[in-house]
Design a protein around this motif. Structure first.
Motif, short mmCIF file in Angstrom:
data_model
loop_
_atom_site.label_atom_id
_atom_site.label_comp_id
_atom_site.label_asym_id
_atom_site.label_seq_id
_atom_site.Cartn_x
_atom_site.Cartn_y
_atom_site.Cartn_z
N VAL A 23 0.92 -1.17 -0.02
CA VAL A 23 -0.08 -0.16 -0.14
C VAL A 23 1.00 1.35 0.08
N ASN A 24 0.66 2.30 -0.84
CA ASN A 24 1.26 3.37 -0.96
C ASN A 24 1.39 4.05 0.34
N PRO A 25 2.76 4.23 0.81
CA PRO A 25 3.05 5.00 2.24
C PRO A 25 2.40 6.35 2.26
N LEU A 26 2.31 6.99 1.10
CA LEU A 26 2.16 8.37 1.12
C LEU A 26 0.51 8.69 0.89
N GLN A 27 -0.17 7.91 0.37
CA GLN A 27 -1.62 8.24 0.03
C GLN A 27 -2.29 7.08 0.17
N GLY A 28 -2.18 5.73 0.41
CA GLY A 28 -2.94 4.85 0.88
C GLY A 28 -3.49 3.88 -0.32
N GLU A 29 -3.11 4.14 -1.75
CA GLU A 29 -3.45 3.41 -2.86
C GLU A 29 -2.84 1.86 -2.50
N GLY A 30 -3.90 1.03 -2.99
CA GLY A 30 -3.64 -0.23 -3.01
C GLY A 30 -4.00 -1.36 -4.06
N PRO B 288 2.46 19.63 -10.56
CA PRO B 288 2.99 18.49 -11.67
C PRO B 288 3.76 17.28 -11.20
N ALA B 289 5.04 17.95 -10.60
CA ALA B 289 6.00 16.65 -9.78
C ALA B 289 5.14 16.00 -8.70
N TRP B 290 4.29 16.91 -7.90
CA TRP B 290 3.63 16.16 -6.81
C TRP B 290 2.94 14.95 -7.03
N ALA B 291 1.94 15.43 -8.43
CA ALA B 291 1.02 14.11 -8.65
C ALA B 291 1.91 12.87 -9.16
N LEU B 292 3.05 13.22 -9.77
CA LEU B 292 3.70 12.06 -10.33
C LEU B 292 4.15 11.29 -9.01
N TYR B 293 5.03 11.85 -8.22
CA TYR B 293 5.69 11.17 -7.06
C TYR B 293 4.66 10.56 -5.91
N TRP B 294 3.79 11.36 -5.69
CA TRP B 294 2.79 10.92 -4.73
C TRP B 294 2.07 9.81 -5.09
N ASN B 295 1.66 9.76 -6.29
CA ASN B 295 1.06 8.56 -6.77
C ASN B 295 1.95 7.44 -7.46
N ASP B 296 3.07 7.49 -7.22
CA ASP B 296 4.18 6.49 -7.66
C ASP B 296 4.07 6.09 -9.28
N LEU B 297 3.82 7.51 -9.86
CA LEU B 297 3.84 7.32 -11.29
C LEU B 297 5.19 7.71 -12.01
N LEU B 298 6.30 7.87 -11.15
CA LEU B 298 7.30 8.50 -11.88
C LEU B 298 7.94 7.26 -12.87
N ARG B 299 8.00 6.13 -12.36
CA ARG B 299 8.42 5.08 -13.29
C ARG B 299 7.52 5.25 -14.39
N ASP B 300 8.08 5.07 -15.37
CA ASP B 300 7.29 5.16 -16.65
C ASP B 300 6.69 6.48 -17.01
N ALA B 301 6.83 7.64 -16.30
CA ALA B 301 6.33 8.77 -16.74
C ALA B 301 6.86 9.28 -18.10
N THR B 302 6.45 10.21 -18.78
CA THR B 302 6.80 10.46 -20.14
C THR B 302 7.79 11.63 -19.67
N PRO B 303 9.19 12.06 -20.35
CA PRO B 303 9.99 13.09 -19.82
C PRO B 303 9.32 14.47 -19.78
N SER B 304 9.63 15.17 -18.85
CA SER B 304 8.86 16.39 -18.74
C SER B 304 9.61 17.15 -17.73
N PHE B 305 9.25 18.61 -17.21
CA PHE B 305 9.85 19.03 -16.31
C PHE B 305 9.36 18.48 -14.84
N ALA B 306 7.98 18.16 -14.90
CA ALA B 306 7.23 17.44 -13.86
C ALA B 306 7.94 16.14 -13.42
N ALA B 307 8.46 15.26 -14.47
CA ALA B 307 9.00 13.85 -14.23
C ALA B 307 10.40 14.28 -13.48
N ALA B 308 11.12 15.35 -14.14
CA ALA B 308 12.58 15.79 -13.61
C ALA B 308 12.40 16.14 -11.88
N GLY B 309 11.27 17.06 -11.62
CA GLY B 309 11.15 17.38 -10.21
C GLY B 309 10.74 16.27 -9.38
#
Length: 414
Positions: free
Chosen positions: A264-271, A344-365
């Motif tokens: 279960v995601n330790p930051l937001q509880g998704e499972g 934008p970076a928060w949305a990716l990291y918090w939801n564990d979506l950085l892996r396989d994210a498309t290259p962008s400033f948000a992904a870099a953040g």
């Protein structure tokens, strides 16, 4: 997947279907992609995109929803009673056999049910939730090390356009150790709930149930809910086990998936997405290596979850029992100018979506956040415990899933 692969599969459950479960009823983008890959389309599901985070003072931050290389830019809202029944039906259609019965023990040949029936099994997949009896029977859980959580969920008769996450101070300058939510639900209702983090201490679970009405009042004060809306009487609670810590996810012929493994995601509880992904990986490991599936499954877990959980589990452990720190963090994240800049970076990291994210400033953040977190948590006890739980033998090849190819030359976890 096991049944489709030709294995003889028994799906054992203590209750008949359809049955309800305490949940936010939201399937994240990774879960949506997996359902698509499996050819399963949840009936009556509602697509949802952007998410709103509401701070303790009512300030709002909009987290964007963007597609990645291996997931879509949306989630699905669907009641668990409907969704779980459909998944089970798909398994039975693929050739699995449904068995109604309560698991009580593992013996030399398989498992034992409460009514005395015995089922023979070469391997056992424990998908029985955070308080897994399979995990206990196999001796795979150290309960005093687990990052426990508890959530209570109900419904309100109102329509919600976007999912809402609410960071809440339940007393002045002291943050509630978790968060509340208000998610869309098909049929004009909304799923409302409150999730509480507790670390290794399980005696405070009732706080979530006691606080739900106060949380609803808070949402009304900050304008998220209309003052005339009230929670119905269907309140359901359930345990969470987060970030893998305290659980050895596989040993010999027993593999744990989903909440049973602490996925279960330790930051937001998704499972939900993690449960389906790990179920798929366990099935592929069993089909590829029926004699020793646990080794390949551990490799997959290490590849998929170490990088993220080795940072987020220690962060969770560091803040969950420090209410003033929780309150300060919530204020900073939703402060004017800050929240919108990092969204934008928060949305990716918090939801564990950085892996396989498309290259962008948000992904870099998000990548910067990952590296910074790795440095900050390098010496944490939680990180050390997680390293032990995800230990694998050096030299095992990973061929159970496409994203495991980088495990062919294993290096020590750091």
């Amino acid at each position: 997947m096991l049944a489709r692969g030709g294995a003889r599969v028994a799906v054992v459950d203590k209750t008949t279907f359809p049955r309800d479960k305490a949940c936010g009823d939201l399937i994240g983008p990774r879960g949506v992609q997996l359902l698509h890959d499996l050819g399963v389309s949840p009936k009556g599901a509602q697509a949802v995109g952007e998410m709103v985070v509401v701070g303790p003072t009512g300030r709002r931050v909009l987290l964007p929803a963007r597609a990645g290389r291996r997931y879509p830019g949306y989630a699905l809202a669907v009641p668990r009673a409907r969704f779980d029944a459909q998944l089970r039906e798909a398994a039975l259609d693929a050739g699995a056999v449904g068995v109604d019965g309560r698991f009580v023990a593992i013996d030399d040949d398989g498992i034992v049910l409460a009514d005395g029936r015995r089922l023979t099994a070469d391997a056992i997949i424990g998908a029985d939730g955070a308080t897994s009896l399979v995990a206990d029977a196999a001796g795979l859980v150290s309960r005093d090390r687990v990052l426990w959580g508890f959530a209570v969920r109900s419904y309100v008769a109102t329509s919600v356009e976007r999912p809402v996450i609410a960071l809440w101070n339940d007393s002045p300058r002291r943050g509630f150790p978790g968060y509340g939510w208000l998610f869309p639900s098909p049929g004009g209702a909304a799923n409302i709930g409150l999730g509480l983090g507790m670390g290794a201490e399980r005696t405070r679970a009732a706080r979530a149930a006691r606080s739900l009405d106060d949380f609803v009042a808070h949402l009304q004060r900050v304008g998220v809910l209309d003052s005339a809306v009230s929670v119905d009487g269907r309140r359901l609670g359930g345990w969470l086990k987060m970030g893998i810590v305290g659980t050895a996810p596989a040993h010999r012929r027993v593999l744990l998936v989903g909440d049973a493994a602490g996925l279960v995601n330790p930051l937001q509880g998704e499972g939900i997405a993690q449960a389906m992904e790990s179920g798929q990986a366990a099935a592929m490991a069993m089909l590829a290596h029926p004699a020793h599936p646990e080794e390949q499954y551990r490799v997959w877990l290490r590849n998929r979850h170490w990088t993220y959980s080795s940072v987020t589990s220690p962060v969770h452990a560091a803040v969950v029992n420090r209410p003033k720190r929780v309150a300060r963090l919530a204020r900073v994240l939703t402060a004017p100018g800050i929240g919108s800049a990092i969204a934008p970076a928060w949305a990716l990291y918090w939801n564990d979506l950085l892996r396989d994210a498309t290259p962008s400033f948000a992904a870099a953040g998000a990548a910067v956040a990952q590296v910074s977190g790795r440095v900050a948590t390098a010496a944490s006890r939680t990180r050390r415990l997680l390293r032990e739980d995800l230990a694998v033998r050096v030299g095992i090849e990973a061929d159970v899933a496409p994203d495991c190819v980088d495990a062919r030359r294993l290096r020590p976890l750091r």
